[in-house]
Design a protein around this motif. Structure first.
Motif, PDB file in Angstrom:
ATOM      1  N   ALA A   1      -5.193   4.543  -8.742  1.00  0.00           N
ATOM      2  CA  ALA A   1      -6.509   4.033  -8.359  1.00  0.00           C
ATOM      3  C   ALA A   1      -6.504   2.510  -8.293  1.00  0.00           C
ATOM      4  O   ALA A   1      -7.074   1.903  -7.371  1.00  0.00           O
ATOM      5  N   VAL A   2      -5.847   1.875  -9.255  1.00  0.00           N
ATOM      6  CA  VAL A   2      -5.767   0.415  -9.273  1.00  0.00           C
ATOM      7  C   VAL A   2      -5.009  -0.100  -8.045  1.00  0.00           C
ATOM      8  O   VAL A   2      -5.448  -1.046  -7.370  1.00  0.00           O
ATOM      9  N   ILE A   3      -3.882   0.517  -7.733  1.00  0.00           N
ATOM     10  CA  ILE A   3      -3.081   0.080  -6.588  1.00  0.00           C
ATOM     11  C   ILE A   3      -3.839   0.308  -5.279  1.00  0.00           C
ATOM     12  O   ILE A   3      -3.819  -0.535  -4.377  1.00  0.00           O
ATOM     13  N   ALA A   4      -4.520   1.455  -5.171  1.00  0.00           N
ATOM     14  CA  ALA A   4      -5.311   1.729  -3.965  1.00  0.00           C
ATOM     15  C   ALA A   4      -6.379   0.664  -3.768  1.00  0.00           C
ATOM     16  O   ALA A   4      -6.592   0.164  -2.654  1.00  0.00           O
ATOM     17  N   ALA A   5      -7.047   0.279  -4.860  1.00  0.00           N
ATOM     18  CA  ALA A   5      -8.081  -0.757  -4.782  1.00  0.00           C
ATOM     19  C   ALA A   5      -7.472  -2.096  -4.378  1.00  0.00           C
ATOM     20  O   ALA A   5      -8.037  -2.841  -3.567  1.00  0.00           O
ATOM     21  N   GLY A   6      -6.304  -2.415  -4.940  1.00  0.00           N
ATOM     22  CA  GLY A   6      -5.647  -3.670  -4.593  1.00  0.00           C
ATOM     23  C   GLY A   6      -5.223  -3.723  -3.136  1.00  0.00           C
ATOM     24  O   GLY A   6      -5.363  -4.758  -2.473  1.00  0.00           O
ATOM     25  N   ILE A   7      -4.719  -2.607  -2.630  1.00  0.00           N
ATOM     26  CA  ILE A   7      -4.335  -2.549  -1.218  1.00  0.00           C
ATOM     27  C   ILE A   7      -5.554  -2.740  -0.323  1.00  0.00           C
ATOM     28  O   ILE A   7      -5.480  -3.427   0.715  1.00  0.00           O
ATOM     29  N   ASP A   8      -6.685  -2.178  -0.725  1.00  0.00           N
ATOM     30  CA  ASP A   8      -7.913  -2.388   0.043  1.00  0.00           C
ATOM     31  C   ASP A   8      -8.281  -3.864   0.068  1.00  0.00           C
ATOM     32  O   ASP A   8      -8.734  -4.386   1.099  1.00  0.00           O
ATOM     33  N   GLY A   9      -8.077  -4.539  -1.052  1.00  0.00           N
ATOM     34  CA  GLY A   9      -8.338  -5.983  -1.092  1.00  0.00           C
ATOM     35  C   GLY A   9      -7.441  -6.757  -0.143  1.00  0.00           C
ATOM     36  O   GLY A   9      -7.883  -7.696   0.521  1.00  0.00           O
ATOM     37  N   LEU A  10      -6.172  -6.333  -0.043  1.00  0.00           N
ATOM     38  CA  LEU A  10      -5.243  -6.991   0.877  1.00  0.00           C
ATOM     39  C   LEU A  10      -5.649  -6.744   2.331  1.00  0.00           C
ATOM     40  O   LEU A  10      -5.612  -7.662   3.163  1.00  0.00           O
TER      41      LEU A  10
ATOM     42  N   LYS B   1     -19.219   7.833  -4.526  1.00  0.00           N
ATOM     43  CA  LYS B   1     -19.635   7.011  -3.378  1.00  0.00           C
ATOM     44  C   LYS B   1     -18.484   6.221  -2.770  1.00  0.00           C
ATOM     45  O   LYS B   1     -18.653   5.611  -1.715  1.00  0.00           O
ATOM     46  N   ASN B   2     -17.323   6.234  -3.421  1.00  0.00           N
ATOM     47  CA  ASN B   2     -16.246   5.336  -3.028  1.00  0.00           C
ATOM     48  C   ASN B   2     -15.332   5.995  -1.992  1.00  0.00           C
ATOM     49  O   ASN B   2     -14.410   6.735  -2.321  1.00  0.00           O
ATOM     50  N   GLU B   3     -15.588   5.709  -0.737  1.00  0.00           N
ATOM     51  CA  GLU B   3     -14.804   6.310   0.347  1.00  0.00           C
ATOM     52  C   GLU B   3     -13.388   5.734   0.412  1.00  0.00           C
ATOM     53  O   GLU B   3     -12.461   6.414   0.864  1.00  0.00           O
ATOM     54  N   VAL B   4     -13.220   4.501  -0.026  1.00  0.00           N
ATOM     55  CA  VAL B   4     -11.892   3.880   0.007  1.00  0.00           C
ATOM     56  C   VAL B   4     -10.929   4.627  -0.904  1.00  0.00           C
ATOM     57  O   VAL B   4      -9.833   5.029  -0.495  1.00  0.00           O
ATOM     58  N   LEU B   5     -11.320   4.828  -2.161  1.00  0.00           N
ATOM     59  CA  LEU B   5     -10.454   5.547  -3.089  1.00  0.00           C
ATOM     60  C   LEU B   5     -10.268   6.996  -2.648  1.00  0.00           C
ATOM     61  O   LEU B   5      -9.174   7.560  -2.784  1.00  0.00           O
ATOM     62  N   LYS B   6     -11.310   7.580  -2.096  1.00  0.00           N
ATOM     63  CA  LYS B   6     -11.214   8.962  -1.612  1.00  0.00           C
ATOM     64  C   LYS B   6     -10.175   9.067  -0.505  1.00  0.00           C
ATOM     65  O   LYS B   6      -9.363  10.006  -0.483  1.00  0.00           O
ATOM     66  N   ASN B   7     -10.163   8.114   0.405  1.00  0.00           N
ATOM     67  CA  ASN B   7      -9.208   8.152   1.515  1.00  0.00           C
ATOM     68  C   ASN B   7      -7.782   7.915   1.043  1.00  0.00           C
ATOM     69  O   ASN B   7      -6.838   8.513   1.575  1.00  0.00           O
ATOM     70  N   PHE B   8      -7.609   7.051   0.052  1.00  0.00           N
ATOM     71  CA  PHE B   8      -6.272   6.788  -0.475  1.00  0.00           C
ATOM     72  C   PHE B   8      -5.745   7.973  -1.275  1.00  0.00           C
ATOM     73  O   PHE B   8      -4.583   8.371  -1.137  1.00  0.00           O
TER      74      PHE B   8
END
Length: 241
Positions: free
Chosen positions: A152-161, A199-206
């Protein structure tokens, strides 16, 4: 992956050694109501070809002391932190630890060497205080599945990039001492962090629908189960975790 493996091996070794000596080792976040809790802080940096890319080089340092890549990655983690808690603070007991003034990080902020921030930048001995080499996530405890938590942490970081996110200004004082509303609290219960995750579609997609649905279902089952124990869950948790 290796870091998560090592954590699992370490915890099992500690339990085995304790058991051999007639003791019980537990990693639950809050084992005593009159004491601070027990966390499992995570330090992260970004490496490529043997170099720490989180550290700035060649004059590319940002105003916060890290590389642009480092800031964007960290900003992604910061942005998604309320949802990440459903992975890194997976039990109702976890939120008994995430209280103000306990060095655990109860507010949605970050800081430079700020022990009350859930995310803080760090500079190991021997490195200039103006240069950041890694960052720490404090809102992570020993009941978390390290593989899911780090995913989850890495997925969030990649979204930030991908989105070139930037960090807000750091909070370098105790956020609990600021006026009300200056800094928002992180989820104060597992119910709240699960609601953020939904509600978090970013983490869901990753992470994928199936795994996301499984995680949410398990968290909701934990909420129902420990709500029914009426405070008699401590002994179970101590032996389970």
């Amino acid at each position: 992956m290796e870091a998560a493996d090592n954590l699992v091996f370490l915890k099992e070794t500690i339990r085995a050694v304790a058991n051999r000596n007639g003791l019980l080792a537990t990693f639950i976040p809050k084992y005593a109501s009159n004491d601070v809790g027990s966390g499992c802080h995570v330090h992260l940096s970004l490496w490529q070809n043997g170099k720490n890319k989180f550290m700035a080089e060649d004059g590319s340092i940002t105003k916060h002391g890290m590389s642009t890549i480092g800031e964007e990655f960290m900003a992604g983690v910061f942005h998604h932190l309320p949802s990440i808690l459903a992975f890194t603070a997976p039990l109702p007991n976890s939120y008994e630890r995430l209280k103000p003034n306990t060095w655990s990080g109860a507010y949605h902020c970050w800081g430079k060497e700020n022990r009350e921030a859930p995310i803080r930048t760090a500079c190991p001995p021997g490195i200039s205080s103006e240069v950041v080499s890694n960052f720490e996530i404090k809102a992570f405890d020993g009941c978390a599945n390290p593989y899911l938590g780090l995913a989850a942490v890495i997925a969030a970081g990649i979204d930030g990039l991908r989105k070139h996110l930037v960090l807000p200004e750091p909070v370098d004082t105790n956020p609990d001492s600021l006026k009300e509303g200056a800094v928002h609290r992180l989820p104060t219960s597992l119910d709240e962090s699960v609601a953020e995750l939904r509600k978090n579609e970013v983490l869901k997609n990753f992470i994928g629908d199936k795994l996301m649905n499984a995680v949410i279902a398990v968290r909701e089952a934990e909420i129902r189960y420990y709500s029914a124990t009426l405070g008699d869950d401590m002994e179970q948790l101590i032996h389970r975790y």
